[in-house]
Design a protein around this motif. Sequence first.
Motif, short mmCIF file in Angstrom:
data_model
loop_
_atom_site.label_atom_id
_atom_site.label_comp_id
_atom_site.label_asym_id
_atom_site.label_seq_id
_atom_site.Cartn_x
_atom_site.Cartn_y
_atom_site.Cartn_z
N UNK A 9 -11.79 10.73 -6.39
CA UNK A 9 -11.32 9.44 -5.88
C UNK A 9 -11.71 8.28 -6.77
N UNK A 10 -12.95 8.23 -7.20
CA UNK A 10 -13.41 7.09 -8.00
C UNK A 10 -12.67 7.00 -9.32
N UNK A 11 -12.42 8.15 -9.94
CA UNK A 11 -11.68 8.16 -11.21
C UNK A 11 -10.25 7.68 -10.99
N UNK A 12 -9.59 8.19 -9.94
CA UNK A 12 -8.22 7.79 -9.66
C UNK A 12 -8.13 6.32 -9.30
N UNK A 13 -9.10 5.83 -8.54
CA UNK A 13 -9.11 4.41 -8.19
C UNK A 13 -9.19 3.54 -9.43
N UNK A 14 -10.08 3.91 -10.35
CA UNK A 14 -10.24 3.12 -11.57
C UNK A 14 -9.02 3.25 -12.48
N UNK A 15 -8.51 4.47 -12.60
CA UNK A 15 -7.38 4.71 -13.50
C UNK A 15 -6.11 4.01 -13.01
N UNK A 16 -5.90 4.01 -11.70
CA UNK A 16 -4.64 3.50 -11.16
C UNK A 16 -4.77 2.14 -10.49
N UNK A 17 -6.00 1.62 -10.44
CA UNK A 17 -6.19 0.28 -9.92
C UNK A 17 -5.87 0.13 -8.45
N UNK A 18 -6.23 1.13 -7.65
CA UNK A 18 -5.95 1.08 -6.21
C UNK A 18 -7.22 1.39 -5.43
N UNK A 19 -7.14 1.20 -4.12
CA UNK A 19 -8.28 1.45 -3.26
C UNK A 19 -8.41 2.93 -2.91
N UNK A 20 -9.56 3.29 -2.37
CA UNK A 20 -9.78 4.66 -1.92
C UNK A 20 -8.81 5.03 -0.79
N UNK A 21 -8.46 4.05 0.03
CA UNK A 21 -7.51 4.30 1.13
C UNK A 21 -6.18 4.79 0.60
N UNK A 22 -5.70 4.14 -0.44
CA UNK A 22 -4.41 4.53 -1.04
C UNK A 22 -4.50 5.94 -1.62
N UNK B 296 0.83 -1.20 0.00
CA UNK B 296 0.00 0.00 0.00
C UNK B 296 0.86 1.25 0.00
N UNK B 297 1.94 1.23 0.80
CA UNK B 297 2.84 2.38 0.86
C UNK B 297 3.51 2.61 -0.49
N UNK B 298 3.90 1.52 -1.16
CA UNK B 298 4.55 1.65 -2.47
C UNK B 298 3.58 2.21 -3.50
N UNK B 299 2.35 1.73 -3.47
CA UNK B 299 1.34 2.24 -4.40
C UNK B 299 1.05 3.71 -4.14
N UNK B 300 0.97 4.06 -2.86
CA UNK B 300 0.73 5.46 -2.48
C UNK B 300 1.86 6.35 -2.98
N UNK B 301 3.10 5.90 -2.78
CA UNK B 301 4.27 6.68 -3.21
C UNK B 301 4.26 6.88 -4.72
N UNK B 302 3.84 5.85 -5.47
CA UNK B 302 3.81 5.96 -6.92
C UNK B 302 2.76 6.97 -7.37
N UNK B 303 1.60 6.96 -6.71
CA UNK B 303 0.55 7.91 -7.06
C UNK B 303 0.97 9.33 -6.71
#
Length: 255
Positions: free
Chosen positions: A36-49, A7-14
Motif C-alpha cells: 500500500x505505501x509504495x502504491x500510494x507514493x507511486x500513484x499519489x493517492x490515499x490508502x483508501x483508494x 476517488x472513484x476515478x482514481x480507483x478505476x485508473x489504478x
Amino acid sequence: MKNLTIRKNLCAQIVHDLGRQILGGEIQPGQAIPNESVLCERMGVSRTVIREAVKSLAAKGLIRSRAKLGTTVLPSVSWNFLDPDVLEWQAQTDVDGRLLRHLTQFRLGLEPAAAAFAAQCASDDQLQTIRDAFQAMEGAVENAEDFLVADLRFHTSILHATGNPFFSPVANVIRAALKSSIRVTNRQSAENRKSIPLHHSVMQAIWDRDSVAADHAMRTLLGDARARIQKAGGGKRPSTLLPNPQPESSVQSHE
C-alpha cells in the motif's frame, strides 16, 4: 460528492493500470503487487483508494490478500475471463493473436447451441428483436462502427432468446471478439456485405423454429469469421481451434 467522484476515478485508473500489468505478464501469478505505501507514493493517492482498487481486482479473481503475506496475483485459472475489464485488458496486451483464437474457439463451442435453443425458446418479441438487429446490419454495411454495434446486437439478442440467463455474460466475449477481429482483419464494407447472407441464414432458421438448421447456420457463420481471421494472420495456430463445421448439427433436440 465531488470528492467521491474523484476517488472513484482514481480507483478505476489504478485498477486499470494494475490489471493491465497482470494480464500483460508484468506481474506474474504468485508474485506480490507493491504494498500500500509504495502504491500510494507511486500513484499519489490515499490508502483508501488503493484498498478499493485491491478489492475490485480481487473481485475479478486476479489477486488475493492475506495477512502477513501481502497481496499476490492468483493463477490464471482463477481469473474471471468473462469480466468486461479483464477481456479488455487481454485485448490490449494480446500481441500474438492468442486471445482472438481463444475467443473464436469459445464462440464456436457455444453460439451454435445458443442459436438452436433460441429457435425453440424465443418469444415473438425476441424473434422480432433478432430480425431488427439483422436489418440494422443490412443498413450499416458501409459504416464499420455501426455495423459492429448491429452485429453485437444480433448475436446478443440470440443469447437472450435462449431463455437461459447463463448465456447472457457471453455477450462480453462476443464484444471483445468482434473488436479484436476488426483490428486483425481491418474489415471493409465488402466483407460486411458478404457476411449478410450468413447472418440471414441464422436468423431465418431461428424464425422457422428449426434448431438443427440454426445450429448449422451459426457454425457456418463463425467458421467464415475464423477463416478471415486466419487469412489476415490472426489465427497462427489453426490446429488449436475447433474443426470446420459439419453439415449435420450435433444439437438434435433440446426438448
